[in-house]
Scaffold this active site. Structure first.
Site, short mmCIF file in Angstrom:
data_model
loop_
_atom_site.label_atom_id
_atom_site.label_comp_id
_atom_site.label_asym_id
_atom_site.label_seq_id
_atom_site.Cartn_x
_atom_site.Cartn_y
_atom_site.Cartn_z
N GLU A 120 0.85 -1.19 0.00
CA GLU A 120 0.00 0.00 0.00
C GLU A 120 0.89 1.24 0.00
O GLU A 120 1.88 1.27 0.74
CB GLU A 120 -0.91 0.03 1.23
CG GLU A 120 -1.94 1.14 1.13
CD GLU A 120 -2.91 1.18 2.32
OE1 GLU A 120 -2.72 0.44 3.29
OE2 GLU A 120 -3.84 1.96 2.25
N GLY A 259 2.83 2.56 11.00
CA GLY A 259 2.59 1.74 12.18
C GLY A 259 2.43 0.26 11.85
O GLY A 259 3.09 -0.60 12.43
N MET A 261 0.36 -2.71 8.74
CA MET A 261 -0.33 -2.88 7.46
C MET A 261 -1.22 -4.11 7.47
O MET A 261 -0.79 -5.20 7.87
CB MET A 261 0.73 -2.97 6.34
CG MET A 261 0.15 -3.14 4.96
SD MET A 261 -0.87 -1.72 4.47
CE MET A 261 -2.07 -2.55 3.44
N GLU A 262 -2.45 -3.94 6.98
CA GLU A 262 -3.51 -4.93 7.14
C GLU A 262 -3.56 -6.01 6.06
O GLU A 262 -4.62 -6.57 5.81
CB GLU A 262 -4.86 -4.20 7.15
CG GLU A 262 -5.29 -3.59 5.79
CD GLU A 262 -4.97 -2.11 5.61
OE1 GLU A 262 -4.04 -1.63 6.28
OE2 GLU A 262 -5.64 -1.45 4.80
N ASN A 263 -2.42 -6.36 5.42
CA ASN A 263 -2.44 -7.38 4.38
C ASN A 263 -3.29 -8.59 4.78
O ASN A 263 -3.22 -9.04 5.91
CB ASN A 263 -1.02 -7.87 4.11
CG ASN A 263 -0.03 -6.74 4.05
OD1 ASN A 263 -0.15 -5.84 3.23
ND2 ASN A 263 0.93 -6.73 4.96
N HIS A 295 -6.90 -2.03 15.07
CA HIS A 295 -7.10 -1.30 13.80
C HIS A 295 -6.86 -2.23 12.60
O HIS A 295 -7.69 -2.32 11.70
CB HIS A 295 -6.16 -0.09 13.76
CG HIS A 295 -6.25 0.72 12.50
ND1 HIS A 295 -6.99 1.89 12.43
CD2 HIS A 295 -5.70 0.55 11.27
CE1 HIS A 295 -6.88 2.39 11.21
NE2 HIS A 295 -6.10 1.60 10.49
N GLU A 296 -5.71 -2.91 12.60
CA GLU A 296 -5.39 -3.75 11.44
C GLU A 296 -6.36 -4.92 11.35
O GLU A 296 -6.78 -5.30 10.27
CB GLU A 296 -3.95 -4.26 11.51
CG GLU A 296 -2.88 -3.17 11.66
CD GLU A 296 -3.02 -1.98 10.72
OE1 GLU A 296 -3.49 -2.17 9.58
OE2 GLU A 296 -2.67 -0.86 11.14
N GLU A 318 -10.05 4.02 5.97
CA GLU A 318 -9.25 4.51 7.10
C GLU A 318 -10.08 5.29 8.12
O GLU A 318 -9.96 5.07 9.32
CB GLU A 318 -8.05 5.32 6.61
CG GLU A 318 -7.02 4.51 5.82
CD GLU A 318 -6.46 3.31 6.57
OE1 GLU A 318 -6.67 3.18 7.80
OE2 GLU A 318 -5.82 2.46 5.91
N1 TRP Z 1 -3.16 0.86 5.72
C1 TRP Z 1 -2.23 1.09 6.79
C2 TRP Z 1 -3.08 1.36 8.01
O1 TRP Z 1 -3.58 2.38 8.23
C3 TRP Z 1 -1.33 2.25 6.54
C4 TRP Z 1 0.01 1.95 5.99
C5 TRP Z 1 0.90 1.08 6.45
C6 TRP Z 1 0.63 2.57 4.89
N2 TRP Z 1 2.04 1.14 5.72
C7 TRP Z 1 1.91 2.05 4.77
C8 TRP Z 1 0.23 3.54 4.02
C9 TRP Z 1 2.79 2.48 3.80
C10 TRP Z 1 1.11 3.98 3.04
C11 TRP Z 1 2.37 3.44 2.93
O2 TRP Z 1 -3.38 0.54 8.76
ZN ZN Z 2 -5.69 1.73 8.52
#
Ligand code: TRP
Ligand code: ZN
Length: 863
Positions: A120, A259, A261-263, A295-296, A318
């Site tokens: 992302e 912080g 990432m929600e993969n 959150h994730e 978001e």
């Molecule tokens: N989607 C992630 C969140 O809010 C945000 C995020 C994590 C992100 N890593 C990133 C956005 C790198 C841009 C680039 O939970």
């Molecule tokens: Zn998020």
């Protein structure tokens, strides 16, 4: 001279030219030459026979179409254009990438020897050629081939195969049954310690939970695991949402831009947002970890199952997911405290963004670099917009809307309009005016006037709304204004449902609107915008005695906190005006009110500590143009010093009474918070007894207490400062996340050597400019917590920041563009500082190969 980066516009949106059927990816991992093989079927939507696949910084090896070598293509800077495809084409593309050389932390990179990905927003195009946009969804099959020294080869979904290869490598295959956009793809390979657990869903399915951390860190993993299980249970209970795969993995990595990432099924986290034990992490860290893990996890439904059509819709996932994580924290902990936290974020950072050159609506309409739009506006103001819908519709109505949203859109990529439509249709409520919130820019203002008719016992509230100068939306917004009326004795006056929903919510929908409250015995005191019911600036001419009345009697802790904030603010503003710093004394009535508060330690001590927190420089500077830097800084310190001095005996008494049991439950946390607040003030009026307390508390094995003591010393420029910092350095050099706390303390020092000290820390063995956590700890803390030195009149503060940004421009553009924020609002300062800040921005603008990330921000600021 390369051409200027071009903006993309929301109104130019076109649906994808092709759909993709199943993407199969094979990775042969190697630091310099990772080979990526991608196979997928493209079906044209309409009569398109060519397709442009996104791809940057890739080396193309081969293209096959329908099993044949394909040479009918053109390579562009940012993609691969394939010609002569049939309506349905089987594509195979082989390319190589070099994760070891990737310092941008986007795409596939190495973090301390482990491979990991961040896709992302548009990082997948740094891995292979593909339709890298959120509205192209497909299933994934992933085969990872790697060295045996990396026992864990992870990707999204379920593990379906694994084995050994004759050359000593091994492989694992993964299958993700849920269609997803490329930004949710993830791959991790490395050696880790693993904490495993299980969660049984409400329908009795067993989900395997796995948490991967750097070797040796297992003892810091349990809190994140517990948080995950709480989040899974909470989403079932409050939102009726159940997890959908049989496995949920979280990996903690040390090099990460954000912080977490929600993969899908494989979250990647910044290790700072996972690892915690009481010796190394503060109570605040524990809280933040719980909320980010939540959150994730919550993204699995709000983000993954239903995703964004395009990146302009980012707030769809978001804003909503921040709202959900805030509710999670509030249901599990203190609602008032969480609200205070959220409001502080919006008021200090989001309002500042609104007032600067990067101001944008929660749904931006033009973007050069998407990474620049992961902002407090999209996230936190976005969450406030969702919260307003919740306030207007109520919990039951809001949940009806959520249910319809998932019924309609599960498995789709949709827009913010689709979300509001679901809310509106499920409740039969017209939200067309409300939708203006998605377009408006800047901070709207609500002005209030009141008058009281003694004869009739009638109280009238006149509300007017106005928009910011930079706001294209002129029509009145739909603003929920929560109120409370207090009578002379401090009793809450009942307001009929016909005037205010739920007895307290007024719906302001006109430019000017009046509300009448009848049958009153005397003039009430009104609490306005209670709980920050809308992300607006409030202007109302409160008298000191009214604020004191609210502080004493309001039914919510939030309103009491807010009133006291206003009282502090008024004092500071007066001081800035008079500059009579040496003669200044807290007014008698305020001292009295504060001392009454401090004498009663029987209530919630976390709230009490908030009541004694004076608004900071960032929150107050918004009230001035130009910002009176030195005076404001001194005014805040002067008011704090007075609170320390006037109440010294009470602070001493409180400090000696407070004893926590060392646990992590809310009461113990509250006691530690208050102990630290005591020491914060006491350090400013230190004597030998207090010095002993600071020394003793700094030796605590509890990081909250230890850091609280040292922070108090640093803030007060206490004689113990250097000694305590040196001890900490010696004790913690082996734990970089702990050292981040130390770097931040160093950056906040108020003495003259501060900047020289920061520069010398660049060569500290623990410092690394390529690591975003280190940069944020040292330079982020400097610009955020040290206005005195950041805004020095000789410009050295600005220079230090700009020099680091210049170095990071090539190394990590995303991080470089994040830390530039404080330089962008130069127009808010006096001419001298404006000139100095502008000069640094101009210097940066001339950098060879300026990244799009920096270009977009600097260009907006300068032009
Ligand atoms: N989607 C992630 C969140 O809010 C945000 C995020 C994590 C992100 N890593 C990133 C956005 C790198 C841009 C680039 O939970
Ligand atoms: Zn998020």
């Amino acid at each position: 001279m390369t051409s200027k980066p071009q903006a993309k516009y929301l109104h130019d949106y076109q649906p994808p030219t092709h759909v993709v059927e199943n993407l199969s990816l094979t990775f042969e991992l190697d630091p310099q030459h990772t080979k990526v093989t991608a196979r997928f079927i493209l079906t044209a939507q309409g009569d398109t026979s060519s397709v442009i696949l996104d791809g940057v910084e890739l080396t193309l090896n081969s293209v096959h179409v329908d099993g044949q070598v394909h040479t009918n293509y053109r390579l562009h800077d940012t993609g691969l254009e394939l010609f002569g495809l049939g309506e349905r084409a089987e594509i195979e593309i082989v390319n190589t990438i070099s994760p070891g050389a990737n310092t941008s932390l986007e795409g596939l990179y190495l973090s301390d020897g482990a491979y990991c990905t961040q896709c992302e927003a548009e990082g997948f195009r740094k891995i292979t050629y593909f339709l890298d946009r959120p509205d192209v969804l497909t299933t994934y099959n992933v085969k990872i081939i790697g060295p045996k020294q990396m026992p864990y080869l992870l990707s999204n979904g379920n593990k379906v195969d694994s084995g050994e290869l004759s050359d000593g490598r091994h492989y694992v295959c993964w299958e993700d049954p849920f269609k997803k956009p490329s930004y949710l793809f993830a791959l991790v390979a490395g050696d880790f310690d693993v904490l495993t657990d299980q969660f049984e869903t409400r329908t009795g399915r067993k989900v395997d939970l796995q948490l991967f951390v750097d070797k040796g860190n297992l003892s810091k993993a349990p809190h994140a695991m517990t948080s995950l299980k709480k989040a899974m249970a909470w989403d079932e209970q409050r939102f009726d949402l159940e997890y959908d795969l049989d496995i949920y993995m979280i990996v903690a990595v040390d090099f990460f831009n954000m912080g977490a990432m929600e993969n899908k099924g494989l979250n990647v986290f910044n290790s700072a947002c996972v690892l915690a034990n009481q010796e190394t992490a503060t109570d605040r860290d524990f809280h933040i970890i719980e909320s980010i893990v939540g959150h994730e996890y919550f993204h699995n439904w709000t983000g993954n199952r239903v995703t964004c059509r395009d990146w302009f819709q980012l707030s769809l996932k978001e804003g909503l997911t921040v709202f959900r994580d805030q509710e999670f924290s509030s249901d599990l902990g203190s609602r008032a405290l969480n609200r205070i936290d959220a409001v502080n974020t919006v008021r200090t950072h989001q309002f500042a963004e609104d007032a600067g050159p990067m101001a944008h609506p929660i749904r931006p309409q033009q973007v050069i670099e998407m990474n620049n739009f992961y902002t407090v506006t999209v996230y936190n103001k976005g969450a406030e917009v969702i919260r307003m819908m919740h306030t207007i519709l109520g919990e039951a109505g809001f949940q009806k809307g959520m249910k319809l949203y998932f019924e309609r859109h599960d498995g789709q990529a949709v827009t913010c309009d689709d979300f509001v439509a679901a809310m509106s249709d499920a409740n039969g409520k017209d939200l067309s005016q409300f939708k203006l919130w998605y377009n408006q820019v800047g901070t709207p203002k609500v002005s209030a006037r009141t008058n009281y008719d003694d004869q009739q016992g009638e109280f009238t509230l006149h509300l007017a709304q106005s928009h910011a100068d930079n706001d294209p939306v002129e029509a009145p917004l739909h603003i929920p204004v929560a109120i409370e009326l207090l009578d002379k004795q401090g009793q809450v006056i009942k307001v009929p449902e016909s005037t205010a929903k739920q007895g307290k919510v007024l719906e302001l929908t006109e430019k000017q609107q009046s509300f009448v409250f009848c049958g009153l015995e005397s003039e009430p005191v009104i609490v306005l915008l209670e709980g920050f019911s809308a992300p607006c600036l409030l202007s109302y001419d409160y008298q000191q005695h009214q604020l004191l009345h609210i502080a004493k009697f309001a039914s919510s802790d939030y309103a009491r906190w807010e009133a006291i904030q206003q009282l502090y603010k008024a004092e500071i503003k007066t001081l800035v005006k008079t500059q009579a710093f040496s003669e200044y004394q807290l007014p008698e009535c305020l001292t009295q009110a504060l001392s009454m508060l401090l004498d009663d330690l029987s209530g919630d001590l976390s709230i009490l500590a908030e009541l004694f927190t004076v608004p900071g420089f960032d929150a107050l500077s918004a009230e001035y143009t130009p910002v009176p830097v030195a005076q404001l800084d001194q005014a805040i310190s002067t008011v704090e010093y007075q609170i320390a001095e006037q109440l010294k005996p009470a602070w001493c008494a409180a400090y000696s009474q407070l004893q926590d049991d060392g646990s992590l439950d809310a009461v113990a946390v509250a006691i530690r918070t208050m102990k630290n607040k005591c020491l914060f003030y006491l350090a400013q009026v230190s004597d030998s007894q207090i010095q002993g307390w600071i020394q003793a508390q700094s030796e605590s094995h509890n990081m909250t207490l230890k850091l609280g003591a040292i922070r108090a010393a640093v803030n007060a420029q206490h004689v113990l400062t250097q000694l305590l910092l040196d001890d900490f350095d010696k004790q913690w050099q082996s734990d970089l996340l702990v050292m981040d706390k130390w770097f931040a303390l160093q950056a906040s020092r108020r003495d003259e050597r501060c900047i020289d000290n920061i520069l010398s820390l660049y060569t500290h063995p623990c410092f690394d400019k390529a690591n975003p956590n280190r940069v944020r700890a040292l330079i982020g803390a400097f610009t955020r917590t040290n206005p005195r030195h950041f805004h020095r009149e000789d410009g050295r503060g600005y220079e230090v920041l700009a020099d680091l940004i210049a170095e990071l421009n090539q190394v990590n553009p995303q991080n470089a563009a994040r830390i530039i924020t404080p330089l962008l609002s130069f127009k808010r300062f006096d001419e001298t500082r404006q000139g100095l800040m502008r000069a640094q921005l101009e210097k940066l603008a001339r950098l060879p190969e300026l990244s799009d990330d920096l270009y977009e921000k600097i260009d907006k600021a300068l032009n």
